[in-house]
Design an enzyme around this catalytic site. Structure first.
Site, short mmCIF file in Angstrom:
data_model
loop_
_atom_site.label_atom_id
_atom_site.label_comp_id
_atom_site.label_asym_id
_atom_site.label_seq_id
_atom_site.Cartn_x
_atom_site.Cartn_y
_atom_site.Cartn_z
N ASN A 9 24.95 0.50 30.27
CA ASN A 9 23.95 0.62 29.20
C ASN A 9 24.68 0.82 27.87
O ASN A 9 25.44 1.77 27.71
CB ASN A 9 23.03 1.81 29.53
CG ASN A 9 21.94 1.99 28.49
OD1 ASN A 9 22.21 1.92 27.29
ND2 ASN A 9 20.72 2.24 28.92
N HIS A 12 24.05 3.30 23.19
CA HIS A 12 24.62 4.29 22.26
C HIS A 12 25.77 3.75 21.42
O HIS A 12 26.22 4.42 20.49
CB HIS A 12 24.93 5.58 23.00
CG HIS A 12 23.66 6.18 23.52
ND1 HIS A 12 22.61 6.53 22.68
CD2 HIS A 12 23.21 6.40 24.78
CE1 HIS A 12 21.60 6.97 23.40
NE2 HIS A 12 21.93 6.89 24.68
N HIS A 45 17.99 -0.85 26.05
CA HIS A 45 16.61 -0.38 25.90
C HIS A 45 16.15 -0.65 24.48
O HIS A 45 16.64 -0.04 23.53
CB HIS A 45 16.59 1.14 26.20
CG HIS A 45 15.23 1.75 26.20
ND1 HIS A 45 15.01 3.08 26.49
CD2 HIS A 45 14.00 1.23 25.95
CE1 HIS A 45 13.72 3.34 26.43
NE2 HIS A 45 13.08 2.24 26.09
N ARG A 47 13.68 0.17 22.12
CA ARG A 47 12.63 1.18 21.98
C ARG A 47 11.64 0.77 20.91
O ARG A 47 11.99 0.04 19.97
CB ARG A 47 13.23 2.54 21.63
CG ARG A 47 14.07 3.14 22.74
CD ARG A 47 14.51 4.55 22.37
NE ARG A 47 13.45 5.51 22.63
CZ ARG A 47 13.40 6.32 23.69
NH1 ARG A 47 14.38 6.33 24.56
NH2 ARG A 47 12.39 7.13 23.85
N ARG A 51 15.38 2.76 17.50
CA ARG A 51 16.36 3.75 17.04
C ARG A 51 17.79 3.35 17.38
O ARG A 51 18.72 3.82 16.76
CB ARG A 51 16.05 5.14 17.59
CG ARG A 51 16.30 5.29 19.06
CD ARG A 51 16.09 6.71 19.53
NE ARG A 51 14.68 7.06 19.57
CZ ARG A 51 14.19 8.02 20.35
NH1 ARG A 51 14.99 8.73 21.10
NH2 ARG A 51 12.90 8.29 20.37
N GLU A 72 15.43 -2.74 29.28
CA GLU A 72 14.55 -1.59 29.51
C GLU A 72 13.46 -1.64 28.47
O GLU A 72 13.74 -1.79 27.28
CB GLU A 72 15.33 -0.28 29.36
CG GLU A 72 16.23 0.01 30.52
CD GLU A 72 16.96 1.32 30.31
OE1 GLU A 72 16.63 2.10 29.40
OE2 GLU A 72 17.91 1.56 31.05
N THR A 103 14.92 8.96 27.83
CA THR A 103 13.80 8.77 28.76
C THR A 103 13.71 9.98 29.68
O THR A 103 14.56 10.17 30.55
CB THR A 103 14.01 7.46 29.56
OG1 THR A 103 14.43 6.45 28.65
CG2 THR A 103 12.74 7.04 30.25
N GLU A 153 14.03 1.83 40.13
CA GLU A 153 15.21 2.58 39.72
C GLU A 153 14.85 4.05 39.80
O GLU A 153 13.89 4.50 39.14
CB GLU A 153 15.65 2.19 38.30
CG GLU A 153 16.91 2.96 37.90
CD GLU A 153 17.57 2.47 36.61
OE1 GLU A 153 17.50 1.25 36.33
OE2 GLU A 153 18.15 3.30 35.91
N HIS A 192 20.61 7.55 35.16
CA HIS A 192 20.32 8.57 34.13
C HIS A 192 21.17 9.80 34.34
O HIS A 192 21.13 10.42 35.41
CB HIS A 192 18.84 8.99 34.08
CG HIS A 192 18.45 9.40 32.69
ND1 HIS A 192 18.72 10.64 32.18
CD2 HIS A 192 17.88 8.71 31.67
CE1 HIS A 192 18.30 10.71 30.92
NE2 HIS A 192 17.80 9.55 30.59
N1 PXP Z 1 18.36 3.90 33.50
C1 PXP Z 1 17.28 4.01 32.68
C2 PXP Z 1 16.00 3.41 33.13
C3 PXP Z 1 17.40 4.65 31.42
O1 PXP Z 1 16.32 4.76 30.63
C4 PXP Z 1 18.65 5.14 31.03
C5 PXP Z 1 18.81 5.78 29.68
O2 PXP Z 1 18.54 4.85 28.69
C6 PXP Z 1 19.74 4.98 31.90
C7 PXP Z 1 19.55 4.39 33.14
C8 PXP Z 1 21.11 5.44 31.54
O3 PXP Z 1 21.14 6.82 31.37
P1 PXP Z 1 22.41 7.49 30.72
O4 PXP Z 1 22.52 6.95 29.32
O5 PXP Z 1 22.11 8.95 30.77
O6 PXP Z 1 23.60 7.10 31.56
#
Ligand code: PXP
Length: 242
Positions: A9, A12, A45, A47, A51, A72, A103, A153, A192
């Protein structure tokens, strides 16, 4: 055991870019680097408040990636239209609240069947593989199946943030949910809050086919670089699987 896929992901990277505006660091460059480091897919994602990831990021990712893109998205008409245009490999339906930092919980597939059904059906009709981001709970698994989503998931946040006996209890919920999900014919993913310290117990659950990991990997990249950060996670996942 089947190989566990790693979805990286990159949200960030965009968070850091947006802290100053402009183009740097570019999440698409991060996605390419992640692919070279062994990512099996890229997750982003978009959003409602934009952001981090922008519409243009999704467009560029869908034009340039040669590994699957997992978008996402909240279950809204706006996001559905974007997904139908971008045609990602997969779309993960997440709950979204403007005031949350990340999330915070899974989507209530059981309580929102009528609202979610047309969105799941439209995405599936466009050959986008739909996954529901849910708490590891039997009711939510049954409801995801009833919606016709091929993938779930499991939210690992409660596990990741707990310690001691509470963490063990959260882990057990994920184990039970993964086995139940597979018995329903669902493909099971998880994610997550996963880090080098907590990933192995999740990666060792045989029914889980994919992990989506972001925040920790991007943070760790500040210290050791993105390539090394992803390669280390990949190695820990593979070790847990053997
Ligand atoms: N899976 C989903 C559905 C999420 O919303 C997120 C966070 O955006 C993640 C995985 C990844 O989580 P993390 O950034 O805490 O590794």
């Amino acid at each position: 055991m089947t190989k566990l896929r790693l979805g990286v992901n990159i949200d960030h990277v965009a968070t850091v870019r947006n802290a100053r505006g402009g183009d740097n660091p570019d999440p698409v460059r991060a996605a390419q680097l992640a692919q070279a480091a062994g990512a099996d897919g890229i997750t982003a994602h978009l959003r409602e408040d934009r952001r981090h990831i922008s519409d243009d990021d999704i467009l560029r990712l869908s034009q340039t990636l040669t590994i699957p893109l997992n978008l996402e998205m909240a279950a809204t008409d706006e996001m559905l239209n974007i997904a139908l245009k971008a045609r990602p490999h997969a779309a993960c339906i997440v709950p979204e609240k403007r005031e949350e930092r990340t999330t915070e919980g899974g989507i209530d597939t059981a309580g929102q069947h009528n609202r979610l059904k047309p969105i799941v059906t439209a995405l599936g009709g466009a050959h986008i593989r739909v996954s529901m981001f849910i708490e590891p709970d039997r009711r939510q698994l049954d409801a995801s199946k009833a919606l016709g989503a091929p993938v779930v998931e499991l939210h690992t946040g409660a596990y990741a943030h707990a310690s001691g006996a509470a963490r063990e209890a959260e882990l057990e919920k994920i184990r039970v949910a993964a086995a139940y999900g597979e018995s329903l014919g669902l493909e099971v993913h998880a994610g997550h809050g996963l880090t080098y310290d907590n990933v192995k117990a999740i990666a060792a659950i045989p029914q889980i086919r994919e992990l989506n990991i972001g925040h920790f990997l991007i943070g760790e990249a500040v210290f050791i670089g993105l390539d090394e950060s992803i390669r280390t996670m990949r190695r820990l996942m593979d070790e847990a699987r053997t």
